[in-house]
Write an enzyme that holds these catalytic residues in place. Sequence first.
Site, PDB file in Angstrom:
ATOM      1  N   ARG A 160      78.592 -25.395  36.939  1.00 14.35           N
ATOM      2  CA  ARG A 160      77.209 -25.873  36.963  1.00 14.35           C
ATOM      3  C   ARG A 160      76.973 -26.953  35.923  1.00 14.35           C
ATOM      4  O   ARG A 160      76.225 -27.907  36.153  1.00 14.35           O
ATOM      5  CB  ARG A 160      76.242 -24.711  36.736  1.00 14.35           C
ATOM      6  N   LYS A 166      74.524 -10.987  33.153  1.00 12.29           N
ATOM      7  CA  LYS A 166      75.201 -10.743  31.877  1.00 12.29           C
ATOM      8  C   LYS A 166      74.439  -9.732  31.028  1.00 12.29           C
ATOM      9  O   LYS A 166      75.054  -8.894  30.352  1.00 12.29           O
ATOM     10  CB  LYS A 166      75.360 -12.061  31.110  1.00 12.29           C
ATOM     11  N   HIS A 189      67.499 -13.916  25.642  1.00 13.15           N
ATOM     12  CA  HIS A 189      68.170 -15.071  26.233  1.00 13.15           C
ATOM     13  C   HIS A 189      67.192 -16.225  26.365  1.00 13.15           C
ATOM     14  O   HIS A 189      66.026 -16.034  26.709  1.00 13.15           O
ATOM     15  CB  HIS A 189      68.747 -14.745  27.601  1.00 13.15           C
ATOM     16  N   SER A 220      72.567 -15.812  36.673  1.00 14.69           N
ATOM     17  CA  SER A 220      73.488 -15.932  35.538  1.00 14.69           C
ATOM     18  C   SER A 220      72.991 -15.140  34.338  1.00 14.69           C
ATOM     19  O   SER A 220      73.730 -14.360  33.730  1.00 14.69           O
ATOM     20  CB  SER A 220      73.657 -17.405  35.166  1.00 14.69           C
ATOM     21  N   ASP A 271      80.467 -15.109  36.788  1.00 15.77           N
ATOM     22  CA  ASP A 271      79.460 -15.976  36.180  1.00 15.77           C
ATOM     23  C   ASP A 271      80.098 -16.979  35.238  1.00 15.77           C
ATOM     24  O   ASP A 271      79.656 -18.134  35.168  1.00 15.77           O
ATOM     25  CB  ASP A 271      78.419 -15.157  35.425  1.00 15.77           C
TER      26      ASP A 271
END
Length: 434
Positions: A168, A187, A82, A183, A161
């Site tokens: 956001r 996930k 990520h 967040s 989320d």
Amino acid sequence: MLPTRIIEKKRDGGRLSSDELAAFLRAYLQGNVAEYQMSAFLMAAFIRGLDPAELSVLLREIIESGARLQFADDGPPAVDKHSTGGVGDKVSLILAPLLAEAGLRVPMMSGRGLGHTGGTLDKLEAIPGFNVSVDLARFQAILDEIGCAMIGQTKEIAPLDGRLYALRDVTGTVPSPALIAASIVSKKVAEGIGALVLDVKCGRGAFITDRDQARGLARTMVDLATAEGVRTSALLTDMNAPLGRTVGNALEVREAIETLRGGGPADLREVTLALSAELLVSVGRAPDAEEAAAELGAILDGGAALERFARLIEVQGGDPRVADDPGRLPTAPIREPFPSPGSGWLDVHARRVGVAAVELGAGRRRVEDAVDPRVGFEFHRRAGDSVTGREPLVTVHAADPASAATAAHRLRDAIRVSPEPPAPQPLILERIAR
């Protein structure tokens, strides 16, 4: 539980108990807290922060708001990566098929653009027909067949989320370290992976520009994910200038395909291989990062990862022919050159380029905005290059002449030419692990 009291308590710097925060988050999911109230809470949390206990509750509530994937112990190791968000960051499009070709399983759930940064889902949807909205059963079937799958959050995975993420983006609360950490980690834990690498961007184009703060975010995420049983490391990577040569969805897909073919910009390849190598080492498939990067580089050069990407495109409903012919990707009707403002060494401000791309239509200013996959910027010179006056530095890809002119005006603020060469800056700034 009165929503206004929760908001006021956090606004005034108070610490929410586990029961208070959990009840507030659950009420929001049930429709008993309005969107504007959650927006106010997010701003209060952004300004006041969340302490470790509050962050732990938020993480738990996001994970438990949906399902978790599970994989057989005797199958390929499940891993993921990520990024905290960058300008021109198309690494995921390369990394997922590359690691699948190396024998790993990559269940990648990605997001859309946030603020001035692009999103993996928006890039994938630039491929004609590509479907990022599949249910968990189909997701796992694609993983079994291809070794990787790239989708958005489903209703089953971390639905809390998904709703917070959208708010956001349009309330100025994206750069909160606590909200970012919860967040991302939630996930990834819900994906059922055993190993995770985090690309924590740092610099002018990152959400967190200060290196110490970026380091703190990386440590928070590493600790959160490790506590959930996921082997995790983080690389701090430079985001002062855009990554690669393109910014804009179809343009970035084209560049990812070029890299999967063994070419592509050197900086994009370096970051991709460094992140991929972390995961290969983490699951015990290589003794060290250097040997892992060499093995993965050979896969890129051989073209097998591109073939796997084409298969992934096909099973997710897209046109696999774009892998051989990127000209099938959407193209903008207007292409205008942007000349160098002088002679010297080029400096490119990543955030300003990202904002200009959003205004051009490559991103969203509101949740409901549509993204134009065709538009963006194609850089012919990289930050740090020597340039001469009036040479073409960028091609602006626009939907109409007016937006092209506006984009050129924005680029004048984003691009500078210095009389002195810049000091060398590494792409990989630091590695963080427990």
